[in-house]
Design an enzyme around this catalytic site. Sequence first.
Site, PDB file in Angstrom:
ATOM      1  N   THR A 124       5.872  33.653  -5.102  1.00  0.00           N
ATOM      2  CA  THR A 124       6.680  33.241  -3.955  1.00  0.00           C
ATOM      3  C   THR A 124       8.148  33.579  -4.212  1.00  0.00           C
ATOM      4  OG1 THR A 124       6.561  31.023  -4.923  1.00  0.00           O
ATOM      5  CG2 THR A 124       5.214  31.440  -2.970  1.00  0.00           C
TER       6      THR A 124
ATOM      7  N   LYS B   1      11.347  34.989  -1.758  1.00  0.00           N
ATOM      8  CA  LYS B   1      12.703  34.423  -1.688  1.00  0.00           C
ATOM      9  C   LYS B   1      13.742  35.508  -1.943  1.00  0.00           C
ATOM     10  CE  LYS B   1      10.751  30.131  -3.389  1.00  0.00           C
ATOM     11  NZ  LYS B   1      10.298  29.491  -4.646  1.00  0.00           N
TER      12      LYS B   1
ATOM     13  N   HIS C  41      -5.359  28.538  -6.266  1.00  0.00           N
ATOM     14  CA  HIS C  41      -4.113  29.220  -6.632  1.00  0.00           C
ATOM     15  C   HIS C  41      -4.237  30.105  -7.862  1.00  0.00           C
ATOM     16  CE1 HIS C  41      -1.452  26.873  -3.895  1.00  0.00           C
ATOM     17  NE2 HIS C  41      -2.391  25.955  -4.064  1.00  0.00           N
TER      18      HIS C  41
ATOM     19  N   LYS D 111       2.765  37.282 -16.688  1.00  0.00           N
ATOM     20  CA  LYS D 111       3.937  37.617 -15.870  1.00  0.00           C
ATOM     21  C   LYS D 111       4.792  38.702 -16.526  1.00  0.00           C
ATOM     22  CE  LYS D 111       4.139  32.975 -13.778  1.00  0.00           C
ATOM     23  NZ  LYS D 111       3.959  33.183 -12.324  1.00  0.00           N
TER      24      LYS D 111
ATOM     25  N   LYS E 180      10.978  32.884 -13.405  1.00  0.00           N
ATOM     26  CA  LYS E 180       9.659  32.318 -13.143  1.00  0.00           C
ATOM     27  C   LYS E 180       9.198  31.675 -14.442  1.00  0.00           C
ATOM     28  CE  LYS E 180       8.349  36.580 -11.964  1.00  0.00           C
ATOM     29  NZ  LYS E 180       7.713  36.348 -10.686  1.00  0.00           N
ATOM     30  N   ARG E 181       8.094  30.928 -14.416  1.00  0.00           N
ATOM     31  CA  ARG E 181       7.571  30.377 -15.660  1.00  0.00           C
ATOM     32  C   ARG E 181       7.268  31.508 -16.638  1.00  0.00           C
ATOM     33  NH1 ARG E 181       6.171  24.807 -15.845  1.00  0.00           N
ATOM     34  NH2 ARG E 181       5.340  25.330 -17.896  1.00  0.00           N
TER      35      ARG E 181
HETATM   36  C1  26Q Z   1      -4.212  21.625 -14.435  1.00  0.00           C
HETATM   37  C2  26Q Z   1      -4.906  20.727 -15.231  1.00  0.00           C
HETATM   38  C3  26Q Z   1      -4.258  20.035 -16.251  1.00  0.00           C
HETATM   39  C4  26Q Z   1      -2.886  20.233 -16.449  1.00  0.00           C
HETATM   40  C5  26Q Z   1      -2.199  21.129 -15.643  1.00  0.00           C
HETATM   41  C6  26Q Z   1      -2.861  21.827 -14.646  1.00  0.00           C
HETATM   42  C7  26Q Z   1      -2.114  22.790 -13.796  1.00  0.00           C
HETATM   43  C8  26Q Z   1      -0.876  22.450 -13.261  1.00  0.00           C
HETATM   44  C9  26Q Z   1      -0.167  23.357 -12.488  1.00  0.00           C
HETATM   45  C10 26Q Z   1      -2.634  24.035 -13.509  1.00  0.00           C
HETATM   46  C11 26Q Z   1      -1.924  24.935 -12.713  1.00  0.00           C
HETATM   47  C12 26Q Z   1      -0.687  24.604 -12.196  1.00  0.00           C
HETATM   48  C13 26Q Z   1       0.128  25.495 -11.349  1.00  0.00           C
HETATM   49  C14 26Q Z   1      -0.271  26.657 -10.879  1.00  0.00           C
HETATM   50  C15 26Q Z   1       0.618  27.515 -10.066  1.00  0.00           C
HETATM   51  O1  26Q Z   1       1.789  27.240  -9.893  1.00  0.00           O
HETATM   52  N1  26Q Z   1       0.071  28.605  -9.514  1.00  0.00           N
HETATM   53  C16 26Q Z   1       0.881  29.501  -8.685  1.00  0.00           C
HETATM   54  O2  26Q Z   1       0.745  29.081  -7.340  1.00  0.00           O
HETATM   55  C17 26Q Z   1       1.642  29.791  -6.511  1.00  0.00           C
HETATM   56  C18 26Q Z   1       1.529  29.197  -5.122  1.00  0.00           C
HETATM   57  O3  26Q Z   1       0.321  29.540  -4.531  1.00  0.00           O
HETATM   58  C19 26Q Z   1       1.320  31.270  -6.525  1.00  0.00           C
HETATM   59  O4  26Q Z   1       2.284  31.945  -5.764  1.00  0.00           O
HETATM   60  C20 26Q Z   1       1.323  31.808  -7.950  1.00  0.00           C
HETATM   61  O5  26Q Z   1       0.890  33.143  -7.964  1.00  0.00           O
HETATM   62  C21 26Q Z   1       0.430  30.947  -8.815  1.00  0.00           C
HETATM   63  O6  26Q Z   1       0.517  31.360 -10.169  1.00  0.00           O
END
Ligand code: 26Q
Length: 799
Positions: free
Chosen positions: A642, A646, A346, A540, A534-535
Amino acid sequence: MAAKTNVLFGKKLKDATNKDLYYAIASIVNDEVHPQWGETNHTYEKKKVKQVFYLSMEFLVGRLLENNLLNCGLLDDANGALKKIGKDPEKVYANEPDAGLGNGGLGRLAACFLDSLASLKYPGHGCGIRYRYGLFEQRIIHGHQIELPDYWLQEEYPWETRKGEESVKIHFRGSVHMHRKIDGSLEFHYKNTDQVNAVPYDIPVVGYNNQVVNTLRLWSAESITRDTDYLTSKSSKYYHHLDHKHSIEQISGFLYPDDSSYEGKELRLKQQYFLVSASIQNILRHFKRQIGAPLSDLPEYIAIQINDTHPSLAIPEFMRILMDDENLGWDQAWEITRHTIAYTNHTTLSEALEKWPKTMVQELLPRIYMIIDEINERFCRGLWFDHPELRDVIPELAIIADEQVHMARLAIVGSFSVNGVAKIHTDILKKKEMKHFYQLFPDRFNNKTNGVTHRRWLLQVNPRLSTVISEVIGPNWICRPSQLISLLRYSKDASFLEKVDKVKLENKRSLASLIYDRTGIKIDEHSIFDVQIKRLHEYKRQLLNIFHVIYLYNELKDNPNLDLTPRTFIFGAKAAPSYHLAKEVIKLIHTVASIVNHDPDIRGKLKVVFLENYNVSLAEKIIPATDISEQISTASKEASGTGNMKMMMNGALTVGTMDGANIEIRDLVGDQHIFMFGLKADEVLNYYEHGGYTARDIYNTDDRVRRILDQLNEGVFGSQEIEFKDIYYNILYHNDPYFVLKDFDPYIETHELVEQAYRDRSTWMNMSVTNIAYSGKFSSDRTIQEYASEIWKINKTHP
Ligand code: 26Q
């Protein structure tokens, strides 16, 4: 319902509170769903169908009551019954806490996938963690983000069922002992491990109108010893026990709030292994009990998808069980593992790539480390002998290198499929980030462009629009979203466009009233609702958006008579608690809002609204009311996005960069129905690689930009105590790493086009309807069909 409130609360219907009604209706839904759930499980078992298990550290499900009512065909009845007794259904449903068990895109994608799996009758289930605390609740105090714990399980959660009898044991630490058997093979035993009980809580995943109910299984960590075991012991032991118990329960204690930078915390690694070990043990138990085929056939019955690298320990855990518990040899175990697990990437952000210190893995998971080490040894040996052309880059490919375990490399080597989440993202993986792996395993790489469930994100959140759509093309789009394309026939039909326009206005009115209730800000429902939700992350570029606002403000100050279509800028965003610059941007947005919203010179032409605690439920209110969808990431950085899908589904027009799925939206609707601008991915990547961009040149030559940056530096925004020097320095002294200044001019120009288009109602509405018409492709139904047929090889169930 009257019977329910009577049985549940001993109350007459007229005395029931909104919360009573929420529990009563949930109970009615459960009465309907539970028998179907049993039936579905029975069918899967009887037919021994191939099933998929979606392993994810996050499932951002949001609220379930309205969704479950919709999917089992009871929504209209429930709404009708509530209205009849003078209750507002929305207020009843709002009693459910949001299950915020995810950070953002990745977690919400997992939830959409479960909906599509069940709605398409695929046998597919989620495996996750039942965090006691979900993603923090955001409060804003004087423009600063404050995090509060999200104790979402405070009151009974009606959707979960504890399955104590299906608990499994998880082992941490301890030592590994080898023992040679008579036949010469090795046997492994573990001694002095810390044991944790993993207890499953099951949540039904209700398919749309089809009797299928799949399972989301969330694991909770519990102590193995019971409190009463210590009743007769010395009290010191008892307190030691309590302490130990507490540390065990911490494993499913809270969701880590970082979404795009990885933090090497041991507790996070524990969580990952906890999820993986519980899920894999459970999957193998299911295989042995219900399928009972030889283990070598396992890939014909089971596929496991890992949502990013977070559950990539599934690979060594699978190996461990097959070898140590099932007595298979390495080669056989590897063959099975490698053909069962598939990996979705991702992100290409290097700071988000997971790496764990090898000593941490060794201490916490000694046997797992041994297996990773062996996978690595064999992989590197193979590289050395079979791929001499790659010898120089072995350190870049090795799973264990520079004292760290590289999880993405483990995931690629140990799986049969590696996919990105949008075309451009997959291309970047193949050409850049993972190019050597692509060279090694070209057949493993594939693209699966994301999607969102149009049942929640259109049918449920925007009933007015759904009705208008069904009036002209009939209701078949609900099960076949690609049929939305029939709307093209009405994209120039004045009376249809008018209806869609009216729906948007009504939705905007509802949002305006929510905004007034929550913030006290009065907004013009006829203004352009320009939305970025979004976050909060530098890539972003919420900063680019707020620079646009400051620019317009400056223009209006210079010329209060400027003919400007009124705009309302709406933001919703959580920053990771330790992300300083992101928090500064939140503060900046608030500061700009407080100035712009109160300046009489602006005469209400601009309003800036920051809605706190952005989450799934709030998204459901904002998206149907959006005119402009801001999707403005630095090209190459947003894997897919995403929210873009939406909003498109709800008739918003995208202002976007050529990034992620924006490109595929553009390819479908055509340039005349979208507002694209800015650097392309290859230009960005080229600047990173070869330089050639100097932010200060733009500062020196563009008066608009210099004015804004100086305002940040000199404290004009908020004067004295509030300044934004960190943002200023990041742009001028770190050379604007996300190209905000570089894209500023084309962004402003694009928004001028937006304004012109908005004034021409029929053109605008034509654009809007064209977007809705093409949005069918971005239903997660399409995405899941592709995963099912191209990766998982699973079939739909026939009852
Ligand atoms: C990893 C290790 C330790 C702590 C946290 C994490 C961690 C947690 C969540 C790393 C990444 C995430 C989330 C990533 C994320 O939401 N990525 C998004 O995924 C979406 C679905 O595929 C995409 O549409 C977005 O572009 C992408 O940013």
